[in-house]
Enzyme design. Structure first.
Site, PDB file in Angstrom:
ATOM      1  N   TYR A 265       0.830  -1.207   0.000  1.00 34.25           N
ATOM      2  CA  TYR A 265       0.000   0.000   0.000  1.00 34.25           C
ATOM      3  C   TYR A 265       0.858   1.248   0.000  1.00 34.25           C
ATOM      4  CZ  TYR A 265       1.000   0.862   4.956  1.00 34.25           C
ATOM      5  OH  TYR A 265       1.632   1.138   6.145  1.00 34.25           O
TER       6      TYR A 265
ATOM      7  N   LYS B 284       6.572  -1.951   1.790  1.00 38.68           N
ATOM      8  CA  LYS B 284       5.389  -1.372   2.436  1.00 38.68           C
ATOM      9  C   LYS B 284       4.214  -2.338   2.293  1.00 38.68           C
ATOM     10  CE  LYS B 284       3.259   3.162   3.209  1.00 38.68           C
ATOM     11  NZ  LYS B 284       3.433   3.195   4.659  1.00 38.68           N
TER      12      LYS B 284
ATOM     13  N   GLU C  73      12.409   2.515  14.129  1.00 35.70           N
ATOM     14  CA  GLU C  73      11.491   3.540  13.617  1.00 35.70           C
ATOM     15  C   GLU C  73      10.232   3.504  14.460  1.00 35.70           C
ATOM     16  OE1 GLU C  73       9.989   2.672   9.662  1.00 35.70           O
ATOM     17  OE2 GLU C  73      10.062   0.521  10.043  1.00 35.70           O
TER      18      GLU C  73
ATOM     19  N   LEU D 135      11.220   1.062   7.144  1.00 32.02           N
ATOM     20  CA  LEU D 135      10.603   1.488   5.893  1.00 32.02           C
ATOM     21  C   LEU D 135      11.288   2.791   5.472  1.00 32.02           C
ATOM     22  CD1 LEU D 135       8.261   0.987   3.847  1.00 32.02           C
ATOM     23  CD2 LEU D 135       7.028   2.756   5.099  1.00 32.02           C
TER      24      LEU D 135
HETATM   25  N1  PDD Z   1       3.035   4.928   7.384  1.00 29.92           N
HETATM   26  N2  PDD Z   1       7.693   3.674   8.913  1.00 29.92           N
HETATM   27  C1  PDD Z   1       6.522   3.000   8.970  1.00 29.92           C
HETATM   28  C2  PDD Z   1       6.494   1.689   9.680  1.00 29.92           C
HETATM   29  C3  PDD Z   1       5.384   3.524   8.354  1.00 29.92           C
HETATM   30  O1  PDD Z   1       4.223   2.838   8.394  1.00 29.92           O
HETATM   31  C4  PDD Z   1       5.449   4.786   7.713  1.00 29.92           C
HETATM   32  C5  PDD Z   1       4.261   5.415   7.045  1.00 29.92           C
HETATM   33  C6  PDD Z   1       6.683   5.459   7.696  1.00 29.92           C
HETATM   34  C7  PDD Z   1       6.864   6.785   7.022  1.00 29.92           C
HETATM   35  O2  PDD Z   1       6.786   6.668   5.621  1.00 29.92           O
HETATM   36  P1  PDD Z   1       6.293   7.881   4.707  1.00 29.92           P
HETATM   37  O3  PDD Z   1       7.105   9.060   5.101  1.00 29.92           O
HETATM   38  O4  PDD Z   1       6.556   7.441   3.344  1.00 29.92           O
HETATM   39  O5  PDD Z   1       4.821   8.091   5.020  1.00 29.92           O
HETATM   40  C8  PDD Z   1       7.783   4.860   8.301  1.00 29.92           C
HETATM   41  C9  PDD Z   1       1.826   5.362   6.707  1.00 29.92           C
HETATM   42  C10 PDD Z   1       1.612   6.826   6.769  1.00 29.92           C
HETATM   43  C11 PDD Z   1       0.661   4.541   7.206  1.00 29.92           C
HETATM   44  O6  PDD Z   1       0.849   3.344   7.384  1.00 29.92           O
HETATM   45  O7  PDD Z   1      -0.436   5.090   7.364  1.00 29.92           O
END
Ligand code: PDD
Length: 285
Positions: free
Chosen positions: A33, A149, A181, A206
Site C-alpha cells: 500500500y 510497504k 522507527e 521502511l
Molecule cells: N506509514 N515507517 C513505517 C512503519 C510507516 O508505516 C510509515 C508510514 C513510515 C513513514 O513513511 P512515509 O514518510 O513514506 O509516510 C515509516 C503510513 C503513513 C501509514 O501506514 O499510514
C-alpha cells in the site's frame, strides 16, 4: 454525499465497495500500500510514493495493476469525485483472488487495486505538532523485510495500540538497544551539536518518503544529517526528537516513556523542518 472508493475499475459508494473473500490481501496480507496527501490542489511527494509502490510490488513479485500514469489519473479522479479540498489518499494492491494456497496462484490472476480518500484537516495536524507528542518504546517484533510497504502490519497495530493505552501517540520500536522507527513513522533525534540522526536505510526500516524529502530540506538549510542507528539512551539525552511520515509530516516528540526530551516542548529544529517540508511540498510541481 457518500464517499466514493475505487475498486478494480469501478468508482463506487464506499459502503458498496468490496473485494472477494478469497482475495489474497484478506487471507494472507499478500499486498502492499501507499498513503499520500493531497493538499492545496496538489499531491505531496507523489513521485516518491509511486516509486516505492513499484519497488514494493517488484520485491513481492506482484504485477503492477496499472501503469503509473493510469494510477495518477485514478487518484486525481477519486479526489475530484469526492469533492475534498485536502485529503489522505490510500492505495492498496494485492496479488489478487485465488483459492487459498500459500504459493502464488497460477499465472493470469490479476492483482486487485483499491483506492480510498479521507478528509484531512491540516490545521488540526498543525495543532498536534505545536503541542508535540508523547512516544513510548515497544519491542520491534516485525519480520526482516519491513522496507517493503506490505499490508501485513500486525506488530505495528499492536505497538500503536499499546502506545494509545499508555496515553502516547506513537510507539518507537526497539531492536537490541536501537530505535529502528515508529509504528507508522520514521524516528529522529537531534544531538547536542544540532546534528539530525535517523536510522539508515536498511531492511529493518521502511524508507519513508517524508524522511527522504526531509533529509533534502535539512541539507538545503545547511543542517547536518547523520544516517546511523541511535539507542533509546541517546534519544533520552537528545536535544530534540521528532517523527516523519506522510500523515504526520514532521511532528515533534516531547517525551519518551514519560521522560521529557530536551525542554519537554516542541524543539526549534523540528518545527523549522516541518515548515520547510510544508513549503517544499506546497511549491513542488
Ligand atoms: N506509514 N515507517 C513505517 C512503519 C510507516 O508505516 C510509515 C508510514 C513510515 C513513514 O513513511 P512515509 O514518510 O513514506 O509516510 C515509516 C503510513 C503513513 C501509514 O501506514 O499510514
Amino acid at each position: 454525499m457518500p464517499r466514493i472508493a475505487y475498486v478494480n475499475g469501478a468508482y463506487l459508494p464506499l459502503a458498496d465497495a468490496a473485494v472477494h473473500i478469497e482475495d489474497r490481501g484478506y487471507q494472507f496480507a499478500d499486498g502492499i500500500y501507499e498513503v499520500a496527501l493531497f493538499v492545496g490542489g496538489r499531491f505531496w511527494d507523489l513521485d516518491g510514493h509511486l516509486a516505492r509502490w513499484r519497488r514494493s510490488l517488484s520485491e513481492l513479485q506482484i504485477a503492477e495493476p496499472m501503469s503509473e500514469r493510469a494510477l495518477r489519473l485514478v487518484a486525481a479522479r477519486l479526489v475530484a469525485m469526492n469533492r475534498l479540498r485536502d485529503c489522505y489518499i490510500y492505495m492498496q494492491a494485492t496479488r489478487g483472488v485465488a483459492p487459498r494456497n500459500h504459493a502464488f496462484p497460477i499465472e493470469g490472476t490479476r492483482p486487485s487495486l483499491v483506492m480510498t480518500v479521507k478528509p484531512l484537516n491540516l490545521a488540526k495536524l498543525n495543532g498536534v505538532a505545536a503541542r508535540g507528542i508523547a512516544v513510548v518504546t515497544a519491542p520491534d517484533i516485525r519480520w526482516g523485510r519491513v522496507d517493503i510497504k506490505a499490508t501485513a502490519l500486525l506488530p505495528n497495530v499492536l505497538a500503536k495500540e499499546a502506545a494509545k493505552q499508555k496515553g502516547a501517540t506513537e510507539a518507537w520500536l526497539v531492536k537490541g538497544r536501537t530505535v529502528t522507527e515508529g509504528s507508522s513513522s520514521n524516528a529522529w533525534i537531534v544531538d547536542e551539536k544540532g546534528a539530525l540522526i535517523t536510522h539508515p536505510l536498511a531492511n529493518a526500516i521502511l524508507g519513508g518518503i517524508t524522511r527522504q524529502t526531509v533529509i533534502a530540506c535539512a541539507e538545503a538549510l545547511q543542517m547536518k544529517v547523520v544516517e546511523r542507528p541511535f539507542t533509546v539512551d541517546e534519544a533520552l539525552r537528545a536535544r530534540e526528537a521528532f517523527i516523519t511520515s506522510a500523515t504526520n509530516l514532521v511532528t515533534p516528540v516531547i517525551s519518551i516513556d514519560g521522560m521529557a526530551i530536551g525542554a519537554g516542548a516542541p524543539g526549534p529544529t523540528a518545527m523549522r523542518l516541518r515548515q520547510a517540508y510544508i513549503d517544499h511540498c506546497s511549491a513542488a510541481g
